[in-house]
Write a protein that holds these residues in place. Structure first.
Motif, PDB file in Angstrom:
ATOM      1  N   GLY A   1       0.811  -1.202   0.000  1.00  0.00           N
ATOM      2  CA  GLY A   1       0.000   0.000   0.000  1.00  0.00           C
ATOM      3  C   GLY A   1       0.848   1.257   0.000  1.00  0.00           C
ATOM      4  O   GLY A   1       0.518   2.250  -0.656  1.00  0.00           O
ATOM      5  N   GLU A   2       1.971   1.216   0.714  1.00  0.00           N
ATOM      6  CA  GLU A   2       2.863   2.373   0.788  1.00  0.00           C
ATOM      7  C   GLU A   2       3.532   2.633  -0.554  1.00  0.00           C
ATOM      8  O   GLU A   2       3.628   3.778  -1.009  1.00  0.00           O
ATOM      9  CB  GLU A   2       3.931   2.126   1.852  1.00  0.00           C
ATOM     10  N   VAL A   3       3.996   1.568  -1.208  1.00  0.00           N
ATOM     11  CA  VAL A   3       4.722   1.722  -2.474  1.00  0.00           C
ATOM     12  C   VAL A   3       3.774   2.081  -3.614  1.00  0.00           C
ATOM     13  O   VAL A   3       4.071   2.948  -4.436  1.00  0.00           O
ATOM     14  CB  VAL A   3       5.502   0.432  -2.813  1.00  0.00           C
ATOM     15  N   SER A   4       2.620   1.414  -3.664  1.00  0.00           N
ATOM     16  CA  SER A   4       1.699   1.627  -4.782  1.00  0.00           C
ATOM     17  C   SER A   4       0.810   2.844  -4.591  1.00  0.00           C
ATOM     18  O   SER A   4       0.324   3.436  -5.562  1.00  0.00           O
ATOM     19  CB  SER A   4       0.813   0.394  -4.979  1.00  0.00           C
ATOM     20  N   GLY A   5       0.579   3.213  -3.337  1.00  0.00           N
ATOM     21  CA  GLY A   5      -0.303   4.338  -3.065  1.00  0.00           C
ATOM     22  C   GLY A   5      -1.771   4.017  -3.231  1.00  0.00           C
ATOM     23  O   GLY A   5      -2.621   4.903  -3.174  1.00  0.00           O
ATOM     24  N   THR A   6      -2.083   2.726  -3.420  1.00  0.00           N
ATOM     25  CA  THR A   6      -3.478   2.316  -3.589  1.00  0.00           C
ATOM     26  C   THR A   6      -3.749   1.073  -2.758  1.00  0.00           C
ATOM     27  O   THR A   6      -2.832   0.416  -2.263  1.00  0.00           O
ATOM     28  CB  THR A   6      -3.788   2.000  -5.067  1.00  0.00           C
ATOM     29  N   THR A   7      -5.026   0.734  -2.609  1.00  0.00           N
ATOM     30  CA  THR A   7      -5.430  -0.489  -1.920  1.00  0.00           C
ATOM     31  C   THR A   7      -6.000  -1.434  -2.969  1.00  0.00           C
ATOM     32  O   THR A   7      -7.165  -1.321  -3.360  1.00  0.00           O
ATOM     33  CB  THR A   7      -6.487  -0.190  -0.839  1.00  0.00           C
TER      34      THR A   7
ATOM     35  N   ARG B   1       9.613   1.296  -9.182  1.00  0.00           N
ATOM     36  CA  ARG B   1       9.880   2.606  -8.592  1.00  0.00           C
ATOM     37  C   ARG B   1      11.370   2.930  -8.628  1.00  0.00           C
ATOM     38  O   ARG B   1      11.768   4.059  -8.938  1.00  0.00           O
ATOM     39  CB  ARG B   1       9.378   2.638  -7.143  1.00  0.00           C
TER      40      ARG B   1
END
Length: 446
Positions: free
Chosen positions: A273-279, A316
């Motif tokens: 969630g932190e890396v992708s910025g989504t759930t 990333r």
């Protein structure tokens, strides 16, 4: 050594990401340590506050770019928290085991007193009699020692009859308040029979399971133990105790493994969630997991999370590395446009040229997601004076050093892993026209 090079780039963003990942693991370790420690009654608010201050101090290392210190200190703190929690859990197990054994001893003592009172026809006051029966039935009440002492007082005038030495010793155990199993001086060989020793061992296993779970989730095992105690001694009782012990050990191990796996799974989902910025769907599936989730499903989800996290991190990191190199080349005067980053990602290499070095360019190739790149001087035309090739490679050598300096100023590092000398291999020839067309196409599709 100014010819083709194999280099490794590590950007500041990568170091920050590594440190942020370590700090997330520290956050999780602290949260588990505090939550579990409070749940089992082995942590004070002051201890939590002190540890939180230490954790915050470690977090501040990131703000000061103390990456090396952070990467050393944070894993040490995580290991300490895990070890300390295990120590506190064992302390809680010890206390719970003593409570279980103490309850049994109180029950047996109360039953002994009731038997002696009935045999003598002695009636107790109603309230005292009710409390004594509750203790004899295995219930926990406050002031159990006082209840036993008061009941036993009715037997004192006739204490020379009706009680065996073992029964009197067992009563004395409560009347004098000696407290714990470690006080061996009150135990007689008759009291510490092999059966009682086994009961104590089962008490400890049951206490460990109760510490991991809760009273209701371990109630079936407590019921089985009570049933075994009520049976006549013999081979069947021993077999039942063996079966109960094995089931307890299995439940403890299974629960310990599952709890650790769920904690790791939760950490992996948080990092995704932190890396992708989504759930995404995978993260939502992890959020739905609980103690009823099978280990097969937990392991499958964990493996899927690791693959997803690795891909996201590589993507990333690759973007950061490409940006760092291209931005550095732009500062050195090379012609960099928006389509070049896309071309590099799609084709695996890109060529930058500089107006002050006509006829030559620099090719950067390799997969940026692995951090290793190949850089070399290339000729942009076959119709050239090849005697200038060595000069072009020498010029690039100086500019490569400048590129390293520019990256270092931003906290990035560019290290040569392997290099060939000037003129060792002929320059690769690239059509400038085809290169320009490719860049223009990537710019339109980027």
């Amino acid at each position: 050594m100014s010819g083709p090079k194999v280099v490794r780039i590590v950007t500041r963003e990568e170091l920050v990401a590594i440190c942020e990942g370590l700090l997330r693991r520290l956050d999780q370790a602290f949260a588990m340590w505090a939550t579990e420690g409070k749940r089992i009654g082995e942590l004070t608010d002051d201890e939590i506050a002190t540890t939180l201050e230490r954790k915050n101090a470690l977090s501040h290392l990131l703000a000061s770019d103390s990456f090396v210190d952070l990467q050393k200190s944070v894993p040490e703190e995580v290991a300490y928290l895990n070890d300390d929690l295990e120590r506190r859990q064992q302390a809680a197990v010890d206390k719970a085991a003593r409570r279980l054994t103490r309850r049994r001893e109180a029950r047996n003592s109360a039953a002994t007193v009731l038997q002696a009172l009935r045999s003598r026809g002695i009636e107790l006051p109603e309230a005292l009699s009710a409390n004594l029966r509750m203790v004899a039935e295995g219930n926990e009440i406050s002031g159990v020692d006082s209840v036993l002492a008061q009941a036993f007082a009715f037997l004192v005038p006739q204490e020379s009859t009706g009680l065996t030495k073992a029964q009197k010793d067992l009563l004395d155990r409560h009347l004098t308040g000696l407290g714990h199993l470690e006080a061996n001086n009150w135990k007689s060989p008759e009291i510490m029979s092999p059966f009682n020793v086994r009961l104590e061992q089962i008490d400890r296993k049951l206490a460990e399971l109760k510490t991991q779970l809760n009273e209701s989730q371990s109630a079936d095992f407590a019921t089985r133990l009570a049933s075994i105690e009520s049976k006549d001694s013999g081979p069947q009782q021993n077999l039942l105790m063996d079966s109960l012990t094995m089931d307890l050990v299995s439940a403890i191990d299974r629960n310990r493994v599952q709890r650790a796996a769920l904690a790791e799974l939760s950490m992996l989902a948080a990092e995704i969630g932190e890396v992708s910025g989504t759930t995404d769907t995978l993260v939502r599936r992890v959020a739905a997991c609980d103690s009823a989730t099978s280990m097969t499903e937990i392991n499958e989800l964990a493996n899927a999370c690791r693959v997803s996290l690795s891909e996201l991190q590589q993507q990333r990191e690759a973007v950061g590395r490409r940006k760092a190199i291209l931005n550095g080349l732009a500062k050195l005067g090379y012609e960099i446009n928006e389509g070049m980053e896309t071309a590099w990602a799609q084709d695996g290499h890109v060529i930058a040229k500089k107006s002050s070095h006509p006829g030559y360019g620099v090719e950067i190739g390799g997969q940026a997601h692995v951090g290793r790149l190949q850089v070399r001087t290339v000729a942009l035309s076959s119709d050239r004076d090849v005697n200038r090739d060595r000069d072009a490679e020498t010029i690039w050598c100086g500019e490569f050093s400048k590129l390293q300096g520019l990256l270092a100023e931003s906290g990035d590092s560019l290290v040569i892993e392997r290099s060939m000398g000037v003129g060792v291999v002929p320059l690769k020839e690239v059509s400038e026209n085809s290169m320009g067309a490719a860049m223009e196409s990537k710019g339109r599709t980027a």
